[in-house]
Design a protein around this motif. Structure first.
Motif: not given
Length: 343
Positions: A139, A174, A43, A46
């Motif tokens: 996201n 994240a 990710v 994102w």
């Protein structure tokens, strides 16, 4: 092997990992996976990850831009709290739980950072769709066909005792860094599990402190460590934690954000196995040994073996709940159980 009171993380096997490449087919990779796997960079693109790399206040502002005006549940440790959300000496929780607006909670973190206050603040398993507008859409991860539960975990430095979950779990770092230490499902007898009905967050946890494992008090934990795996996730990385794998989770920076996705391999309208365990404790555990042996055989026959000999002699239309459950028959069974349990 770690000695009592010594660190263990540098002595454990690493979780297998791969560098994620766009278009590699996440859904196919996850299908049927029964072993943990780290996906580096899954990710990384994102906007949430980009905001986190700018700084803690930047990523908090990003979340505030999407937050709904509703209460957020937050756990708070006392001043000087070491981040371990666990029991105190009396087996009560060593933190308090409250609610507040996200802006006020983040304002408190801002002030604590200015003052150098190490108090623990943790927003655990916050449902993303009900608490944020557009955060999930900005996201994306491409798991919608699985209809996962989508949660965000926000907080300062924390240590969460080893526990497991029934659903499969894809956890994405994240902001900050996260360390995961995992144990195979069958190692549960060696984790020295605590109470079922008095837990820090709803799941039974290991009573062993991984920062200072006491092998004199918990000697079987050495066997669990022999099969443990560990990894540190950077922003943008993710880890697959298959159903029932035990995992100890740490937020390693002053501010950390994790986004995770839970999904079941079975239909969502089927029951929770933990409920069956609780009911078995209520109804079976304290029976005489001879009676328990008979019920163990019954469970093997109807549930765990579940062979053709259970139903072949019964006309198919008359098999009732012995036939494969449907949404409708599961609903009738649940209603029956509710009626019997409420007597």
């Amino acid at each position: 092997m770690a000695e009592a009171g010594g660190p263990i993380y540098d002595r454990l096997a690493p979780v297998p990992e791969r560098i994620w490449e766009k278009g590699a087919g996440l859904d196919a990779l996850l299908e049927g996976a029964r072993e943990p796997l780290v996906l580096r960079g899954l990710v990384a693109d994102w906007p949430l990850v980009a905001a986190g790399k700018k700084g803690a206040r930047d990523v908090r502002r990003y979340l505030l831009d999407h937050a709904r005006e509703r209460p957020f549940k937050v756990s708070i440790g006392p001043q000087g709290h070491n981040g371990r959300l666990f029991y105190d000496a009396d087996m009560a929780m060593n933190f308090r739980v409250g609610t507040g607006k996200l802006a006020d909670i983040f304002g408190g973190i801002d002030k604590a950072e200015e003052l150098g206050d190490i108090r623990t603040v943790y927003l655990a398993s916050i449902d993303i769709p009900s608490h944020f507008d557009g955060l999930d859409e900005e996201n994306p991860i491409g798991l919608d066909a699985r209809d996962p539960l989508k949660s965000i975990w926000i907080g300062t430095r924390t240590r969460i005792a080893a526990h497991n979950d029934f659903p499969d779990n894809l956890a994405c770092c994240a902001a900050g860094r996260r360390r995961f230490t995992l144990f195979p499902p069958h190692q549960f007898p060696n984790l020295y599990l605590g109470p079922i009905d008095n837990t820090p967050a709803g799941r039974v946890v290991s009573m062993v402190d991984l920062d200072a494992p006491d092998l004199a008090a918990h000697p079987r934990f050495a066997d669990a460590m022999a099969e443990a795996q560990t990894v540190e996730l950077e922003p943008g990385d993710a880890i697959l934690i298959p159903s029932m794998w035990w995992h100890h989770v740490e937020g390693l920076e002053n501010f950390n954000i994790l986004v995770n996705y839970w999904w079941r391999r079975s239909a969502a309208w089927l029951g929770q196995p933990q409920d069956a365990l609780n009911h078995a404790i209520l109804a079976i555990r304290d029976l005489p040994d001879a009676d328990k042996a008979m019920w163990r055989a019954m469970f093997d026959h109807y549930v765990f073996d579940n062979g053709a000999d259970v139903t072949d002699h019964i006309p198919e239309p008359a098999r009732g709940i012995l036939a494969p459950l449907t949404r409708e028959s599961a609903g009738r069974l649940r209603a029956f159980l509710l009626r019997t349990l409420s007597r």
